[in-house]
Design a protein around this motif. Structure first.
Motif, short mmCIF file in Angstrom:
data_model
loop_
_atom_site.label_atom_id
_atom_site.label_comp_id
_atom_site.label_asym_id
_atom_site.label_seq_id
_atom_site.Cartn_x
_atom_site.Cartn_y
_atom_site.Cartn_z
N ILE A 205 -17.86 -47.10 -39.15
CA ILE A 205 -16.59 -46.27 -39.20
C ILE A 205 -16.13 -46.84 -41.07
O ILE A 205 -15.64 -48.03 -40.79
CB ILE A 205 -15.36 -46.61 -38.10
N ASP A 206 -16.14 -45.52 -41.56
CA ASP A 206 -15.46 -45.89 -43.07
C ASP A 206 -14.25 -44.93 -43.08
O ASP A 206 -13.64 -45.02 -42.30
CB ASP A 206 -16.42 -45.59 -44.07
N PRO A 207 -13.75 -45.57 -44.02
CA PRO A 207 -12.03 -44.77 -44.68
C PRO A 207 -12.04 -43.07 -44.06
O PRO A 207 -10.94 -43.09 -43.43
CB PRO A 207 -11.90 -45.22 -46.01
N ALA A 208 -13.21 -43.06 -44.54
CA ALA A 208 -13.31 -41.00 -44.44
C ALA A 208 -13.49 -40.60 -42.93
O ALA A 208 -13.21 -40.23 -42.92
CB ALA A 208 -14.46 -40.73 -45.26
N VAL A 209 -14.19 -40.99 -42.13
CA VAL A 209 -14.26 -41.52 -40.90
C VAL A 209 -13.25 -41.54 -40.60
O VAL A 209 -12.86 -40.58 -39.85
CB VAL A 209 -16.17 -42.00 -40.38
N PHE A 210 -12.67 -42.90 -41.09
CA PHE A 210 -11.32 -43.10 -40.08
C PHE A 210 -10.75 -41.86 -39.60
O PHE A 210 -9.59 -41.03 -39.18
CB PHE A 210 -10.58 -44.18 -40.24
N ASP A 211 -9.82 -41.72 -41.22
CA ASP A 211 -9.39 -40.50 -41.66
C ASP A 211 -9.04 -39.22 -40.94
O ASP A 211 -8.94 -38.56 -39.90
CB ASP A 211 -8.97 -40.04 -43.04
N ALA A 212 -10.67 -38.88 -40.78
CA ALA A 212 -11.28 -37.45 -39.59
C ALA A 212 -11.07 -37.53 -37.90
O ALA A 212 -10.04 -36.84 -37.88
CB ALA A 212 -12.81 -37.07 -40.69
N MET A 213 -10.94 -38.86 -37.92
CA MET A 213 -10.22 -39.01 -36.71
C MET A 213 -8.73 -38.93 -36.32
O MET A 213 -8.64 -38.18 -35.12
CB MET A 213 -11.12 -40.50 -36.00
N ALA A 214 -8.76 -39.38 -37.68
CA ALA A 214 -6.63 -40.37 -37.17
C ALA A 214 -6.18 -38.57 -37.21
O ALA A 214 -5.35 -38.46 -37.11
CB ALA A 214 -6.12 -41.30 -38.11
#
Length: 306
Positions: A205-214
């Motif tokens: 999980i990179d920052p872009a993926v985490f932002d999409a999840m959040a």
């Protein structure tokens, strides 16, 4: 928006046909409190009884359709509620079911990335074979591009992003992954603005993926393995979970830790669960740990309304 979990298991299903691990043997013997599962796939509709989009076509697709009447509305002598198919990767457990949809009376509307199309025309030529039957109307999924629509499902929009994971074993870039081998998808209901993030194969999980999840109201993410060495400890493989493109749930930097960072309002669900994963045992301490963290374990037939 309604999300129906057609299948919640990893490749091989649960119990796996040739496996006698504690989980599979216990389910067959009736000594394990657990539910059988077919291979992972979801069906997304803007509302109940509307046509929708099939995400991944598993080898179990025919049984999944028979078990979910919403996919067969019976409006004509040949009918389906599947307006289109979206592939998250080219793995056997997510693409082989396309063969079972060959009786369509028109080309199958299919969305996938360029690397997945290449793999399904060369390494595992599903798309070439379907050319002898209904044919395929393939649409390109752009990575980090604008959202796209599926005709007949206008109230939903879909936006893809590349994920770190692994291509299928028959792919020429199995060990040198390229963007588009695996994707995550944000699915948004245009009317309510509510959304889900779907990523059944997720290696990190990179920052872009985490932002999409959040940013999503619900996340359905990789639940394949509990520990990184799960298959090694059972003598079933020499590779870790991360080696084959799956972030384990437990341990530092694991999925449970990442899900714990999401907003409290986010509904958190694990999907694509391997038959060896102890979370399948509903009485296990691992399952209790997930419940305490507010994390659900997907099961076949579950519906998520957003």
């Amino acid at each position: 928006m309604r999300i129906t979990v057609l299948g919640s298991s990893a490749g091989g299903g649960f119990p796996q046909w040739n496996c006698n691990c504690r989980n599979c043997a216990g389910l067959r013997a009736g000594t394990l409190r657990a539910k059988a599962r077919t291979q992972s796939s979801i069906f997304v509709q803007p509302s109940d009884h509307a046509d929708g989009v099939l995400f991944n076509a598993s080898p179990d697709i025919l049984d999944q359709i028979r078990s979910r009447p919403a996919l067969q509305p019976g409006r004509a002598i040949r009918d389906t509620a599947i307006a289109g198919v979206v592939l998250m990767d080219g793995q056997i457990d997510h693409a082989t079911g396309l063969f079972m949809l060959r009786e369509r009376t028109s080309p199958l509307p299919l969305w996938c990335t360029d690397p997945v199309e290449e793999d399904l025309r060369q390494g595992n030529p599903v798309l070439r074979v379907l050319g002898h039957y209904c044919g395929v109307a393939r649409q390109r999924i752009a990575l980090d591009g604008p959202a796209f629509e599926v005709p007949g499902v206008a109230d939903l929009k879909f936006r893809a992003m590349p994920l770190a994971s692994k291509a299928a074993p028959y792919s020429p870039h199995r060990e040198q992954s390229v963007p588009g081998d695996n994707i995550g998808m944000t699915i948004t209901d245009r009317r309510s603005g509510r959304s889900a993030f779907y990523a059944p194969g997720l290696g990190s999980i990179d920052p872009a993926v985490f932002d999409a999840m959040a940013g999503a109201d619900a996340v359905l993410v990789d639940g394949t393995f509990w520990t990184d060495d799960e298959m090694i400890a059972l003598g079933l493989s020499t590779k870790t979970a991360r080696d084959i493109g799956h972030l384990p749930q437990s341990g530092a930097g694991g999925m449970v830790e990442w899900l714990g960072r999401l907003p409290a309002r986010t509904r958190k669900l694990l999907i694509h669960i391997n038959n060896t994963n102890p979370i399948l045992d509903e009485d296990s301490p691992q399952r209790a740990a997930l419940a305490a963290a507010g994390i659900e374990v997907c099961e076949d037939g579950m519906t998520i309304d957003l």
